[in-house]
Structure formats: C-alpha cells, structure tokens
Design a protein around this motif. Structure first.
Motif, PDB file in Angstrom:
ATOM      1  N   MET A  58       0.881  -1.262   0.082  1.00 36.08           N
ATOM      2  CA  MET A  58      -0.026  -0.138  -0.008  1.00 36.08           C
ATOM      3  C   MET A  58       0.745   1.203   0.201  1.00 36.08           C
ATOM      4  O   MET A  58       2.001   1.331   0.644  1.00 36.08           O
ATOM      5  CB  MET A  58      -0.892  -0.150   1.456  1.00 36.08           C
ATOM      6  CG  MET A  58      -1.811  -1.229   1.418  1.00 36.08           C
ATOM      7  SD  MET A  58      -2.357  -1.422   3.268  1.00 36.08           S
ATOM      8  CE  MET A  58      -0.693  -2.232   4.095  1.00 36.08           C
ATOM      9  N   ALA A  59       0.413   2.160  -0.665  1.00 34.63           N
ATOM     10  CA  ALA A  59       1.155   3.629  -0.730  1.00 34.63           C
ATOM     11  C   ALA A  59       1.214   3.931   0.787  1.00 34.63           C
ATOM     12  O   ALA A  59       2.102   4.875   1.082  1.00 34.63           O
ATOM     13  CB  ALA A  59       0.434   4.457  -1.720  1.00 34.63           C
ATOM     14  N   SER A  60      -0.030   3.584   1.288  1.00 31.76           N
ATOM     15  CA  SER A  60       0.037   4.228   2.761  1.00 31.76           C
ATOM     16  C   SER A  60       0.787   3.373   3.885  1.00 31.76           C
ATOM     17  O   SER A  60       0.537   3.651   5.174  1.00 31.76           O
ATOM     18  CB  SER A  60      -1.325   4.391   3.141  1.00 31.76           C
ATOM     19  OG  SER A  60      -1.953   2.988   2.935  1.00 31.76           O
ATOM     20  N   GLY A  61       1.763   2.517   3.423  1.00 30.71           N
ATOM     21  CA  GLY A  61       2.389   1.851   4.407  1.00 30.71           C
ATOM     22  C   GLY A  61       1.850   0.552   5.131  1.00 30.71           C
ATOM     23  O   GLY A  61       1.592  -0.305   4.091  1.00 30.71           O
ATOM     24  N   TYR A  62       1.864   0.484   6.379  1.00 29.13           N
ATOM     25  CA  TYR A  62       1.592  -0.586   6.872  1.00 29.13           C
ATOM     26  C   TYR A  62       0.081  -0.661   7.019  1.00 29.13           C
ATOM     27  O   TYR A  62      -0.450  -1.965   7.548  1.00 29.13           O
ATOM     28  CB  TYR A  62       1.897  -0.950   8.552  1.00 29.13           C
ATOM     29  CG  TYR A  62       3.427  -1.136   8.203  1.00 29.13           C
ATOM     30  CD1 TYR A  62       4.063  -2.390   8.248  1.00 29.13           C
ATOM     31  CD2 TYR A  62       4.615  -0.169   8.671  1.00 29.13           C
ATOM     32  CE1 TYR A  62       5.423  -2.571   8.326  1.00 29.13           C
ATOM     33  CE2 TYR A  62       5.997  -0.587   8.735  1.00 29.13           C
ATOM     34  CZ  TYR A  62       6.294  -1.658   8.517  1.00 29.13           C
ATOM     35  OH  TYR A  62       7.636  -1.910   8.526  1.00 29.13           O
ATOM     36  N   GLY A  63      -0.823   0.073   6.728  1.00 29.62           N
ATOM     37  CA  GLY A  63      -2.105   0.100   6.790  1.00 29.62           C
ATOM     38  C   GLY A  63      -2.761   1.382   6.171  1.00 29.62           C
ATOM     39  O   GLY A  63      -1.954   1.977   5.627  1.00 29.62           O
ATOM     40  N   VAL A  64      -4.128   1.243   6.068  1.00 32.80           N
ATOM     41  CA  VAL A  64      -4.701   2.504   5.481  1.00 32.80           C
ATOM     42  C   VAL A  64      -5.465   3.311   6.462  1.00 32.80           C
ATOM     43  O   VAL A  64      -6.231   2.706   7.233  1.00 32.80           O
ATOM     44  CB  VAL A  64      -5.957   2.201   4.337  1.00 32.80           C
ATOM     45  CG1 VAL A  64      -6.762   3.459   3.972  1.00 32.80           C
ATOM     46  CG2 VAL A  64      -5.286   1.542   3.085  1.00 32.80           C
ATOM     47  N   ARG A  88      -8.020   5.664   7.840  1.00 29.80           N
ATOM     48  CA  ARG A  88      -9.512   5.825   7.247  1.00 29.80           C
ATOM     49  C   ARG A  88      -9.754   7.194   7.186  1.00 29.80           C
ATOM     50  O   ARG A  88      -9.613   7.883   8.247  1.00 29.80           O
ATOM     51  CB  ARG A  88     -10.560   4.891   8.254  1.00 29.80           C
ATOM     52  CG  ARG A  88     -11.689   4.773   7.273  1.00 29.80           C
ATOM     53  CD  ARG A  88     -12.651   3.816   8.189  1.00 29.80           C
ATOM     54  NE  ARG A  88     -12.968   4.547   9.371  1.00 29.80           N
ATOM     55  CZ  ARG A  88     -13.748   4.043  10.399  1.00 29.80           C
ATOM     56  NH1 ARG A  88     -14.153   2.618  10.551  1.00 29.80           N
ATOM     57  NH2 ARG A  88     -14.197   4.944  11.477  1.00 29.80           N
ATOM     58  N   GLY A  89     -10.135   7.767   6.027  1.00 26.64           N
ATOM     59  CA  GLY A  89     -10.414   9.034   5.739  1.00 26.64           C
ATOM     60  C   GLY A  89      -9.344   9.951   5.656  1.00 26.64           C
ATOM     61  O   GLY A  89      -9.326  11.173   5.545  1.00 26.64           O
ATOM     62  N   HIS A  90      -7.898   9.488   5.645  1.00 25.13           N
ATOM     63  CA  HIS A  90      -6.872  10.289   5.458  1.00 25.13           C
ATOM     64  C   HIS A  90      -5.751   9.813   4.357  1.00 25.13           C
ATOM     65  O   HIS A  90      -4.854   9.345   4.693  1.00 25.13           O
ATOM     66  CB  HIS A  90      -5.986  10.520   6.880  1.00 25.13           C
ATOM     67  CG  HIS A  90      -6.977  11.162   7.803  1.00 25.13           C
ATOM     68  ND1 HIS A  90      -7.406  12.552   7.900  1.00 25.13           N
ATOM     69  CD2 HIS A  90      -7.790  10.666   9.009  1.00 25.13           C
ATOM     70  CE1 HIS A  90      -8.128  12.873   8.763  1.00 25.13           C
ATOM     71  NE2 HIS A  90      -8.293  11.584   9.477  1.00 25.13           N
ATOM     72  N   PRO A  91      -6.370   9.883   3.070  1.00 26.57           N
ATOM     73  CA  PRO A  91      -5.192   9.253   2.194  1.00 26.57           C
ATOM     74  C   PRO A  91      -4.075   9.657   2.007  1.00 26.57           C
ATOM     75  O   PRO A  91      -3.062   9.256   1.361  1.00 26.57           O
ATOM     76  CB  PRO A  91      -6.297   9.504   0.786  1.00 26.57           C
ATOM     77  CG  PRO A  91      -7.083  10.589   1.322  1.00 26.57           C
ATOM     78  CD  PRO A  91      -7.281  10.457   2.708  1.00 26.57           C
ATOM     79  N   ASN A  92      -3.616  11.005   2.592  1.00 28.33           N
ATOM     80  CA  ASN A  92      -2.555  11.915   2.376  1.00 28.33           C
ATOM     81  C   ASN A  92      -1.386  11.323   3.553  1.00 28.33           C
ATOM     82  O   ASN A  92      -0.385  11.753   3.869  1.00 28.33           O
ATOM     83  CB  ASN A  92      -2.523  13.191   2.443  1.00 28.33           C
ATOM     84  CG  ASN A  92      -1.195  13.767   2.212  1.00 28.33           C
ATOM     85  OD1 ASN A  92      -0.572  13.386   1.306  1.00 28.33           O
ATOM     86  ND2 ASN A  92      -1.024  14.837   2.602  1.00 28.33           N
ATOM     87  N   LEU A 136      -7.957  10.761  17.764  1.00 30.50           N
ATOM     88  CA  LEU A 136      -8.112   9.276  17.480  1.00 30.50           C
ATOM     89  C   LEU A 136      -7.744   9.005  15.892  1.00 30.50           C
ATOM     90  O   LEU A 136      -8.495  10.020  15.097  1.00 30.50           O
ATOM     91  CB  LEU A 136      -9.356   8.594  17.769  1.00 30.50           C
ATOM     92  CG  LEU A 136      -9.613   7.982  19.230  1.00 30.50           C
ATOM     93  CD1 LEU A 136     -11.040   7.668  19.613  1.00 30.50           C
ATOM     94  CD2 LEU A 136      -8.502   7.000  19.712  1.00 30.50           C
ATOM     95  N   LEU A 137      -7.056   8.080  15.337  1.00 28.51           N
ATOM     96  CA  LEU A 137      -7.004   7.767  14.277  1.00 28.51           C
ATOM     97  C   LEU A 137      -7.728   6.171  13.800  1.00 28.51           C
ATOM     98  O   LEU A 137      -7.635   5.630  15.084  1.00 28.51           O
ATOM     99  CB  LEU A 137      -5.824   7.862  13.307  1.00 28.51           C
ATOM    100  CG  LEU A 137      -5.196   9.080  13.410  1.00 28.51           C
ATOM    101  CD1 LEU A 137      -3.686   9.447  13.065  1.00 28.51           C
ATOM    102  CD2 LEU A 137      -6.083  10.118  12.288  1.00 28.51           C
ATOM    103  N   TYR A 138      -8.125   5.892  12.815  1.00 30.76           N
ATOM    104  CA  TYR A 138      -8.511   4.470  12.659  1.00 30.76           C
ATOM    105  C   TYR A 138      -7.840   3.887  11.182  1.00 30.76           C
ATOM    106  O   TYR A 138      -7.708   4.400  10.201  1.00 30.76           O
ATOM    107  CB  TYR A 138     -10.043   4.408  12.235  1.00 30.76           C
ATOM    108  CG  TYR A 138     -10.916   4.914  13.553  1.00 30.76           C
ATOM    109  CD1 TYR A 138     -11.338   4.141  14.647  1.00 30.76           C
ATOM    110  CD2 TYR A 138     -11.244   6.342  13.678  1.00 30.76           C
ATOM    111  CE1 TYR A 138     -12.058   4.792  15.473  1.00 30.76           C
ATOM    112  CE2 TYR A 138     -11.872   6.980  14.590  1.00 30.76           C
ATOM    113  CZ  TYR A 138     -12.179   5.927  15.612  1.00 30.76           C
ATOM    114  OH  TYR A 138     -12.752   6.535  16.735  1.00 30.76           O
ATOM    115  N   ILE A 139      -7.040   2.628  11.891  1.00 34.58           N
ATOM    116  CA  ILE A 139      -6.268   2.065  10.741  1.00 34.58           C
ATOM    117  C   ILE A 139      -7.153   0.740  10.264  1.00 34.58           C
ATOM    118  O   ILE A 139      -7.321  -0.209  10.934  1.00 34.58           O
ATOM    119  CB  ILE A 139      -5.060   1.882  11.267  1.00 34.58           C
ATOM    120  CG1 ILE A 139      -4.054   2.778  11.905  1.00 34.58           C
ATOM    121  CG2 ILE A 139      -4.126   0.975  10.166  1.00 34.58           C
ATOM    122  CD1 ILE A 139      -3.090   2.374  12.827  1.00 34.58           C
TER     123      ILE A 139
END
Lengths: 277, 277
Positions: A199-205, A207-211, A241-244
């Motif tokens: 994934m471009a986003s590393g070890y996970g995505v 959620r809601g923060h594609p950058n 909080l963030l959600y992976i």
C-alpha cells in the motif's frame, strides 16, 4: 487426551486429516464416547495441506476413514488460498472453477469406491466473494476472512473500502515537526507488520486520510508521515483518534483479546475471541 | 481515571513524557493520592519519541516538570534503538558513546538550570551488551530484549546462539515429498513474520538443524524445506518436535499468553505475561 476430554462435551468433534498416520491415531484414540467426525483435506493446487487431488492415495485414505472404527467420515474440504495470488477477478473465478472441478473429480472417485461423502466444502474468501454456478456442487463454504475483510481483499476486488469491518483505533501521542512526523500508540503488537510494500500508505490505510502514511512501527509505536507536503498538525491534535484499516485482518484480529462492535460511534457489544490454537 | 485508580495501588507510578501537553495533563489530573513520578524522554539520534537533546525546549520542559504540582521529576531516559542499524560491534559502541555524550550534555544543561535529575537511564540491548567506561555516568539500564535475546542480537554480535532463551516448540504435522516440504503447526500467530530475508533459514532458525528453512507461513501453519538436497523425512517423523529461534523475541513473545521455563527437558515454571499496553 485433552481433545478426547473436550470432545465429550460436544455433540460432534470435527477433525481434518490428510495422512494415514492421523487415521490410525484417531482409530486407536481412547474412545471419546462418540465417534470422531473426520474430514479429509484435499489439495487442488494451493500446495498447503491435503492429499493431492490426483493421487489414488487420497481416495484410499477416504476408504480407510469410512471403514475405521471410532470414526465417521464426514466429507472433504479444500482451501483454495491460491486465489490470493491473482491479479484480477477473472483469475479468482478461474481458481474457483478449477478448484471445484478438481475437487469434484476427487469426490466422484471416492463415491465410485462406495464411500459416502456428504459434505463437500471449500474455503478462501476471494473465491467466495465471486460465486459461480459451479458452486452448486458444494455443500459448505469456509471463508475465514469474510467476517471482517481487509485492505488485501479490497485490492483483490473482493470488497470496497466501506465493507471492511476491522479497524484499529489509535491515538496521536506526539508531534515531531523536526522530521515531519507524528507518533501513534499503535505498533506491530496492535496491527502486525503484514502488508508493508503493498500500500502507498505503508503498513495500513488510515481511514479518511489518504495523505497519511504509516511508514514505520516499533512494538507499541507507529510513525506517521504525509505522502505529500507537510503534515498539518492542527488536523491531528495530540490525544485525537485515528482508525487504521489493516492489510490482513486475520493477523490483526489475532493480536487483540477483545473486539469492540460499533454502530456509528457507539460500542454495542464486546466480543472476546476463543484462543488456543 | 483508570490510570489514576491503578496508581493508588502502587508505591510509585512512573510515566515517561516528552511534551508540554503531557505535563499539563499530569499536573491537572485528579490527584492520585501521591505525585506522579515523571521521566523526560530524550532523543539523542534514534528519532523515535523524546525531546531533541540539542533543543532548549527540552530543558524548559524539565524545569516545568520540576516546578509542577502533582509531579516528581524523576530524571531522563533515552532509547538508543539506532544501535540496531549497525554492522559491527565498533559501530554499536560508537552509538552507545555518542548517546551517552549527548544525554550528559542535556543533563548538564538541565542541572545548570537548578533541576535535580537523579535518574539517568538508557535502553537498547545491543549497546547494553557492549558496556564501556562512559556507562559510569548512568544510573539505570533498560534493555528490554536482554531477557531473551534472539537471532537479531546474535547477528549483531550481542550474543551467541546458546544465549538465546526464547524459542517456539512446534510439531511436524505432515510430510509432502511431492514438493520436498513438511508442515509444522507454527504459523505467523506463533512466531510473527519478522526477520524474513535476514536469515538463510527463512523466518527463524530451527535449532540444531542448519539445513532446514522455514520458507513460508500462514496463520497456524509453517512450510519447512531443506536448504540443500532432499528432506530426510526419517529424521522428522510426523508428531516430532522442532524448536524455532525467532528473529525478534519481543515480537514472538507478545504472541503467547504463557511462557514455559525449562531446565533441560523439564518445565520448571510457567510465566504469564501482563498484558494491556
């Protein structure tokens, strides 16, 4: 003996075997008060466990199971994990149809030898997300990942991002503008390192923060950077909080002893998975 | 509040912080009946958490901690995990000495501002396995991996194979001569996938069998091949045990809810690690 004791508490105790040694051990096991319910595992191209679908030895094993005391032969099961090594829905469907064709060839041989084979089951979530007419030959599906789905299934075209039911809540615990990073309290003990490089986003995505990119993890710490430009720290205050979404939810779920079932923002249930593999 | 409740049961409750926000939260936290024992985390080149050793802001934070109600400033701590990115013992020692020099520079600034800094601690197992004279400036060592060691430490020259105290017992569960493989009942939920590509032997080192390679793992299954020639299955009967030394024992230990302490072939104790990170 521990399994024998456990089986006494259950109506049926299913075991999956793929060798003569296992049949002998079941046959000679202290009687659990009821017969073992034995499935034969078949390998139709996945190359993990199972008797090779073309080998007569597998058919012989089914006959042996049918004729062994202490054992009820329940049927066959094949895991078609090779569906994960595909690059399009068409290829997934090809794996599914090939698997069923091979499995039914095996099952027909078994039946021709006079063996009752009531259950015919397959696994693998990608194939079960792309059902075809040939599935009508089957009596059971065992797609383990189906319950949660994940970024890997999303990338295989098995689901959309919204279908993914497994995510790890994590807290922003520090801002480090000197290196354009922030830290979160989720490391590999909360997520696993599976999927890095996929994934471009590393070890996970996130959620809601594609950058955002989860670019590194130590045991309990994750390092988050922006994919483009500087991190806008005002969007991610310390303590927020963030959600992976994980690459592989089976692996991630195995790291946690409680799952919070949410509806909107409310926790409506707590699930505690059974351990002891 | 949960932490406050917990801290009441303890003589001292240590927290490590590296931001003004955290100081404020501690200062304003419901009094736990005793002061928080607060350490300041310093970054001396590892680039994980911590105030940057050269920044005056870090010294200001120590002053703030010293002067805050509800808080006892206990001292400083630095994790020099950059010692893992070395390729010789000399480099490890260089990281150690650089870290201590930078940390003591910071500590001296803090002391010049009138702050008592009683504890001066560092972490990282590779550096603690190569002590130098400069360590005399320190009052505490926190090498987490030191308890078990692992193949990574062995490869860094921190220990020998015999020093590694963490291994995973696994059972041979199937022979597959068609593909020169055997399966074991240890997958990534028993070992983690860490370290792949670092060892000729795959995901771990199978103790006493340098010709075996753990080449692949699914959730509960491992695939073992021979590095050279054909597998001699007579050496590895189904149901026999193998012992895997992990690349990273911290990660592997985190997968298990009980550790068996053995002397020779006898289990002399069972340890149940505390969870809840």
């Amino acid at each position: 003996p521990r399994v024998t004791a456990f089986s006494k508490q259950l109506e049926k105790f299913h075991v999956i075997i793929d060798s003569e040694l296992a049949v002998k051990m079941l046959r000679d096991a202290p009687s659990p008060g009821k017969n073992w319910s034995a499935f034969l595992k078949v390998d139709c191209g996945n190359n993990r466990a199972g008797v090779w679908w073309k080998d007569e030895a597998g058919v012989d094993l089914a006959v042996l199971l049918q004729n062994s005391p202490n054992i009820d032969f329940a049927g066959v099961y094949v895991h078609c994990g090779n569906s994960y090594h595909t690059s399009s829905s068409e290829e997934v469907i090809q794996v599914l149809d090939d698997t069923i064709e091979r499995l039914m060839t095996f099952v027909n041989h078994v039946r021709q030898r006079g063996v009752t084979c009531s259950t015919v089951g397959i696994g693998s979530t990608p194939t079960c997300r792309k059902p075809t007419d040939r599935m009508k030959s089957l009596t059971e599906l065992h797609p383990g990942n189906y319950a949660f789905l994940d970024v890997q299934q999303w990338s295989l075209g098995s689901c959309t991002e919204e279908d993914i039911a497994c995510c790890v809540a994590t807290r922003v615990i520090g801002h480090y503008p000197r290196r354009n990073q922030m830290l979160i309290d989720c490391g590999f003990t909360g997520l696993t390192k599976q999927g890095y490089g996929e994934m471009a986003s590393g070890y996970g995505v996130i959620r809601g923060h594609p950058n955002l990119k989860l670019c590194k993890m130590t045991q309990e710490i994750g390092f988050v950077e922006s994919l483009e430009g500087k991190l806008d720290y005002s969007l991610f205050p310390v303590n927020s909080l963030l959600y992976i979404l994980p690459w592989h939810s089976c692996a991630t779920a195995a790291m946690h002893s409680v799952y919070y079932v949410v509806e909107g923002d409310t926790v409506v249930e707590e699930w505690r998975p059974t351990r002891g593999w």
